[in-house]
Design an enzyme around this catalytic site. Sequence first.
Site, mmCIF file in Angstrom:
data_model
loop_
_atom_site.group_PDB
_atom_site.id
_atom_site.type_symbol
_atom_site.label_atom_id
_atom_site.label_comp_id
_atom_site.label_asym_id
_atom_site.label_seq_id
_atom_site.Cartn_x
_atom_site.Cartn_y
_atom_site.Cartn_z
ATOM 1 N N LYS B 81 7.692 -5.969 3.568
ATOM 2 C CA LYS B 81 7.688 -4.596 3.054
ATOM 3 C C LYS B 81 8.635 -3.754 3.904
ATOM 4 O O LYS B 81 8.668 -3.917 5.133
ATOM 5 C CB LYS B 81 6.254 -4.072 3.144
ATOM 6 C CG LYS B 81 5.987 -2.728 2.497
ATOM 7 C CD LYS B 81 4.481 -2.407 2.604
ATOM 8 C CE LYS B 81 4.094 -1.082 2.025
ATOM 9 N NZ LYS B 81 2.638 -0.831 2.094
ATOM 10 N N SER B 156 0.524 0.660 -2.187
ATOM 11 C CA SER B 156 1.923 0.924 -2.015
ATOM 12 C C SER B 156 2.792 -0.320 -1.825
ATOM 13 O O SER B 156 4.005 -0.230 -1.962
ATOM 14 C CB SER B 156 2.106 1.830 -0.794
ATOM 15 O OG SER B 156 1.740 1.154 0.392
ATOM 16 N N SER B 180 -3.428 -0.686 0.074
ATOM 17 C CA SER B 180 -2.028 -0.923 -0.295
ATOM 18 C C SER B 180 -1.575 -2.379 -0.306
ATOM 19 O O SER B 180 -0.467 -2.666 -0.771
ATOM 20 C CB SER B 180 -1.098 -0.123 0.618
ATOM 21 O OG SER B 180 -1.078 1.225 0.239
#
Lengths: 102, 492
Positions: B81, B156, B180
């Site tokens: 990420k 997210s 997330s």
Amino acid sequence: MAKKIDQAQVKKVAKLSRLQLTEAEVDEFTHQLSAILDYMEKLNELDTSNVESLAHCLPITNIFREDCVKESLGTEKTLANAPQRDGDFFKVPKILDDSSGA
Amino acid sequence: MQNKLLDMDCKELRDQIAAGQVKSTEAVESVFKAIEKYDPVLGAYISIFKEQALSKARQIDNKIAAGEPVGQLAGVPVAIKDNMCTTFGSTTCASKILENFHAPYNATVVEKLLAADAVIIGKTNLDEFAMGSSTENSGLKKTVNPWDTSRVPGGSSGGSAAAVAGRLCFAALGSDTGGSIRQPAGLCGVVGLKPTYGRVSRFGLVAFGSSLDQIGPVTQTVADSALMMNVIAGHDPADSTSVDEAIAPVCDYLEKLDEPLDKLKIAIVPQFNAGADEQVQKSIADAIKVYKKLGAEIIEINMPHLDYAIAAYYIIATAEASSNLARYDGVHYGHRTENPQDYIEVYSKSRAEAFGKEVKRRIMLGTYALSSGYYDAYYLKALKVRNLIRGDFTNAFEKCDCIIMPVSPTTAFKIGEKIDDPLTMYLSDIYTIAANLAGIPAISIPCGFDDNNLPIGLQILAPAFAEEKLLRIAVMFEKETDWHKRKPTIIN
């Protein structure tokens, strides 16, 4: 019901947050933050007068280490992402007002 | 051969590369071909490192050919990420404020992946600064759900989940502050593990909610998550909130994975689960039947404070965010406004120009909750409620090994559906938030599909530092079902 937060408060919080908001944003945030804060009222259903606050869940308190010299990042790496630099310094606009002519 | 290679899970590929049956370069080339073909639609990646990855793959292949020892993830293409610092490429947090930021050091998890000989192929999209539940708050690009490209991948860590579900990498790292990792994993039909707070180093993870953030794996299978944990878990002197292994030892999470748990006791919270959509509830009920068949005892419990998790969370997380994001000042790194009138404008205009709406909203909310006159009513109150929520879990785990609930009240929603209504978006985090407030580990695994062929996730929550047990419980279900083997039609 009165709004939880009004435009003047939103402007004050924006100033504290160092966020220059447009009038449209002030309007939008006033509306949205009011709705969110209304929802937060839910917490007042709970009696917490005898409850300790919990900032984190770790089974640890203080973390100590030897106070010894170690290699640090170095000037070039530290300044590599600076939006503006002047030699070995971060460059920013004047902080002190010299309009008095002093 | 191409497709067969991409059908492998992470562990299978790892084993085949180590055995010399597949070359890392083949795996890396296949993944980049898939990225070129599908990522223009899926939008999972913010940046890719083709040359660097191929060069690393060649090194691994040579090492293996020469019979030299290699790491646990040797030659396996993985993604991270884009809120984890890397000295290569940029670290954007999907924010315009960090669009051109090049980190001067690697996050500890990145160092660990590299030390395990993994091949980092790219960095994935996210909601700006990991704030959001749909990846629509990315300031840089749009990511869609591989199961239905008109829908969100969740957030997210939506880029990481879409990349794993779309077979554009063999495993990925995400970060989980309020769900997330688990929610996008659930909405994309893959496995997502949020470890115990303090189990994985946060050094080099760009901070959002420092008492809540935790890095974890997004994978195709439970075993792959165990493998990733073997690489990333453990104490890090550079992160003072990473837990000493003398207090909570790490173990080989793969070693005993296949040993089912004897006398497994699972708790459910019926009242709480009733808030989910009918089809989600049905899949959870079916999952419970699977565990019953395996001999587990199911008990019903009451957790009276779970209903307050969202309110407490969105005060605590935004308060921490408002403080953490004060560092974006237009001075040291990141975007700076042109021609500021004075030094205050360096801050206030730079931030206004480069932060997206949700980030501004959360900074405002957090600043308000911490401001004079409101601190006690909001922030302190929320910390007390946090203690009550943790108490609910402490009580529950005296009676059971784990708790089962949905990951998300619905399957993936339409892009644009909730973006203008922040409170509705926050409410979609109802099932995932409590684990962060209590600091405990929780996993999302595929447990079904709704009528629109959209994945449904099963969430299992366990006591702090019980990742080994949690993974074993999860794999018991996975072995009995084949939900995790389904592939989105777009890549078939």
